[in-house]
Design a protein around this motif. Structure first.
Motif, PDB file in Angstrom:
ATOM      1  N   ALA A  53      -5.289   5.347  -3.636  1.00  0.00           N
ATOM      2  CA  ALA A  53      -5.326   3.883  -3.559  1.00  0.00           C
ATOM      3  C   ALA A  53      -5.933   3.453  -2.233  1.00  0.00           C
ATOM      4  O   ALA A  53      -6.081   4.256  -1.305  1.00  0.00           O
ATOM      5  CB  ALA A  53      -3.921   3.297  -3.699  1.00  0.00           C
ATOM      6  N   ARG A  54      -6.267   2.184  -2.163  1.00  0.00           N
ATOM      7  CA  ARG A  54      -6.719   1.622  -0.884  1.00  0.00           C
ATOM      8  C   ARG A  54      -5.522   1.423   0.040  1.00  0.00           C
ATOM      9  O   ARG A  54      -4.406   1.141  -0.405  1.00  0.00           O
ATOM     10  CB  ARG A  54      -7.439   0.300  -1.098  1.00  0.00           C
ATOM     11  CG  ARG A  54      -8.793   0.456  -1.784  1.00  0.00           C
ATOM     12  CD  ARG A  54      -9.690  -0.717  -1.496  1.00  0.00           C
ATOM     13  NE  ARG A  54     -10.912  -0.690  -2.285  1.00  0.00           N
ATOM     14  CZ  ARG A  54     -12.029  -0.068  -1.917  1.00  0.00           C
ATOM     15  NH1 ARG A  54     -12.055   0.588  -0.770  1.00  0.00           N
ATOM     16  NH2 ARG A  54     -13.100  -0.113  -2.681  1.00  0.00           N
ATOM     17  N   ALA A  55      -5.786   1.563   1.329  1.00  0.00           N
ATOM     18  CA  ALA A  55      -4.748   1.396   2.331  1.00  0.00           C
ATOM     19  C   ALA A  55      -4.484  -0.081   2.611  1.00  0.00           C
ATOM     20  O   ALA A  55      -5.417  -0.864   2.812  1.00  0.00           O
ATOM     21  CB  ALA A  55      -5.150   2.093   3.626  1.00  0.00           C
ATOM     22  N   CYS A  90      -1.728  -0.727  -4.213  1.00  0.00           N
ATOM     23  CA  CYS A  90      -2.105  -0.271  -2.876  1.00  0.00           C
ATOM     24  C   CYS A  90      -1.156   0.825  -2.394  1.00  0.00           C
ATOM     25  O   CYS A  90      -0.073   1.034  -2.951  1.00  0.00           O
ATOM     26  CB  CYS A  90      -2.096  -1.429  -1.881  1.00  0.00           C
ATOM     27  SG  CYS A  90      -0.439  -1.969  -1.385  1.00  0.00           S
ATOM     28  N   ILE A  91      -1.574   1.537  -1.347  1.00  0.00           N
ATOM     29  CA  ILE A  91      -0.676   2.423  -0.610  1.00  0.00           C
ATOM     30  C   ILE A  91      -0.426   1.782   0.745  1.00  0.00           C
ATOM     31  O   ILE A  91      -1.378   1.510   1.492  1.00  0.00           O
ATOM     32  CB  ILE A  91      -1.260   3.831  -0.442  1.00  0.00           C
ATOM     33  CG1 ILE A  91      -1.293   4.559  -1.790  1.00  0.00           C
ATOM     34  CG2 ILE A  91      -0.451   4.645   0.571  1.00  0.00           C
ATOM     35  CD1 ILE A  91      -1.865   5.962  -1.737  1.00  0.00           C
ATOM     36  N   PRO A 172      -8.004  -1.227   7.091  1.00  0.00           N
ATOM     37  CA  PRO A 172      -7.677  -1.798   5.791  1.00  0.00           C
ATOM     38  C   PRO A 172      -8.768  -1.498   4.772  1.00  0.00           C
ATOM     39  O   PRO A 172      -9.966  -1.569   5.083  1.00  0.00           O
ATOM     40  CB  PRO A 172      -7.589  -3.304   6.079  1.00  0.00           C
ATOM     41  CG  PRO A 172      -7.232  -3.387   7.525  1.00  0.00           C
ATOM     42  CD  PRO A 172      -7.944  -2.240   8.173  1.00  0.00           C
ATOM     43  N   ASN A 173      -8.344  -1.145   3.577  1.00  0.00           N
ATOM     44  CA  ASN A 173      -9.227  -0.848   2.440  1.00  0.00           C
ATOM     45  C   ASN A 173      -9.906   0.515   2.508  1.00  0.00           C
ATOM     46  O   ASN A 173     -10.688   0.853   1.620  1.00  0.00           O
ATOM     47  CB  ASN A 173     -10.269  -1.948   2.230  1.00  0.00           C
ATOM     48  CG  ASN A 173      -9.633  -3.265   1.853  1.00  0.00           C
ATOM     49  OD1 ASN A 173      -8.694  -3.299   1.056  1.00  0.00           O
ATOM     50  ND2 ASN A 173     -10.111  -4.356   2.423  1.00  0.00           N
ATOM     51  N   ASP A 174      -9.636   1.334   3.552  1.00  0.00           N
ATOM     52  CA  ASP A 174      -9.968   2.741   3.439  1.00  0.00           C
ATOM     53  C   ASP A 174      -9.183   3.309   2.259  1.00  0.00           C
ATOM     54  O   ASP A 174      -8.206   2.707   1.798  1.00  0.00           O
ATOM     55  CB  ASP A 174      -9.571   3.497   4.717  1.00  0.00           C
ATOM     56  CG  ASP A 174     -10.550   3.288   5.858  1.00  0.00           C
ATOM     57  OD1 ASP A 174     -11.705   2.887   5.593  1.00  0.00           O
ATOM     58  OD2 ASP A 174     -10.161   3.515   7.016  1.00  0.00           O
ATOM     59  N   VAL A 175      -9.606   4.462   1.768  1.00  0.00           N
ATOM     60  CA  VAL A 175      -8.924   5.067   0.620  1.00  0.00           C
ATOM     61  C   VAL A 175      -8.014   6.183   1.115  1.00  0.00           C
ATOM     62  O   VAL A 175      -8.389   6.988   1.977  1.00  0.00           O
ATOM     63  CB  VAL A 175      -9.936   5.601  -0.409  1.00  0.00           C
ATOM     64  CG1 VAL A 175      -9.241   6.396  -1.508  1.00  0.00           C
ATOM     65  CG2 VAL A 175     -10.703   4.435  -1.018  1.00  0.00           C
TER      66      VAL A 175
END
Length: 240
Positions: A53-55, A90-91, A172-175
């Motif tokens: 998931a995205r961070a 999300c994670i 933010p939004n890194d996987v």
């Protein structure tokens, strides 16, 4: 607050769910990215699934007595407010600076995250209310447990901004991919290249394992020499 969360293509999730974090660290190493495994983020219990998931990032700083108080839990900038901003799937990746004597989240907060559809919690810190957290069903990667609340050692300061978790820079939004070996970060900008290389790496290592099972020695096989590369390519063409 901070960066808006972005969705992640379900096809990417499906593909990376079949790739181990060990393979991903190897692929990222080949691309020059060595520092991607979050130290201290261990599965809270055995059998937690591999998740992708995205961070969604959260950040704590050291406790300051005028800010780290039970009253801060009702502040507009609080872990409670951050949870309400978390998108489904999300994670949550939490920078707790490696502090292990103050639990960042307990059973009630984890229950709310689970109800909101958060996929998992990853932190270099610890949680509290172990039995209750396990009862929520929320998968957690952390350093363990501690009874004291977060304000005993930490001050919460924000979400969806760059953080450091387990010595890894997380934006933010890194996987993030988590499994039994821990939590690995894939920078958003290299995601497509990593996916292609990771799928091929898994295929190659699967073939190598069949050769090991057949009794072949490792020199020239792992990594493969030209002869074994040709053998692998011939086999791979039959699989595509």
């Amino acid at each position: 607050m901070g960066t808006d969360p972005l969705p992640l293509d379900p096809k990417i999730v499906q593909t990376l769910t079949g790739v181990t974090t060990a393979t991903l660290t190897t692929v990222l190493l080949k691309k020059g990215l060595r520092n991607v495994w979050m130290r201290g983020a261990k599965p809270l219990q055995p059998g937690q699934p591999r998740l992708v998931a995205r961070a969604f990032t959260l950040r704590f700083v050291p406790a300051r007595e005028d800010l780290a108080t039970p009253a801060s839990w009702a502040s507009p900038i609080s872990t409670r407010a951050a949870i309400e901003a978390m998108p489904e799937g999300c994670i949550a990746v939490v920078d707790a600076m490696g502090v292990t004597d103050a639990g960042i989240f307990g059973d009630i907060l984890c229950a709310r995250m689970q109800k909101r559809g958060v996929a998992a919690l990853v932190t270099d810190g610890v949680i509290r209310d172990l039995a209750g957290v396990l009862g929520t069903g929320l998968p957690v990667w952390c350093q363990g447990t501690a009874a004291p609340a977060s304000v005993a050692g930490l001050t919460f300061v924000g979400w969806q901004e760059p953080i450091g978790c387990g010595g890894v820079a997380v934006f933010p939004n890194d996987v993030v991919v988590v499994d039994a070996d821990g939590a690995v970060l894939i920078p958003a900008d290299v995601l497509d290249d990593v996916i292609a290389a990771a799928v091929e790496q898994e295929r190659l290592e699967g073939w190598i394992m069949t050769q090991v099972d057949a009794g072949l020695p490792l020199p020239g096989l792992y990594p493969p020499n030209e002869e074994n590369k040709a053998r692998y390519e011939a086999w791979a063409r039959t699989q595509r």
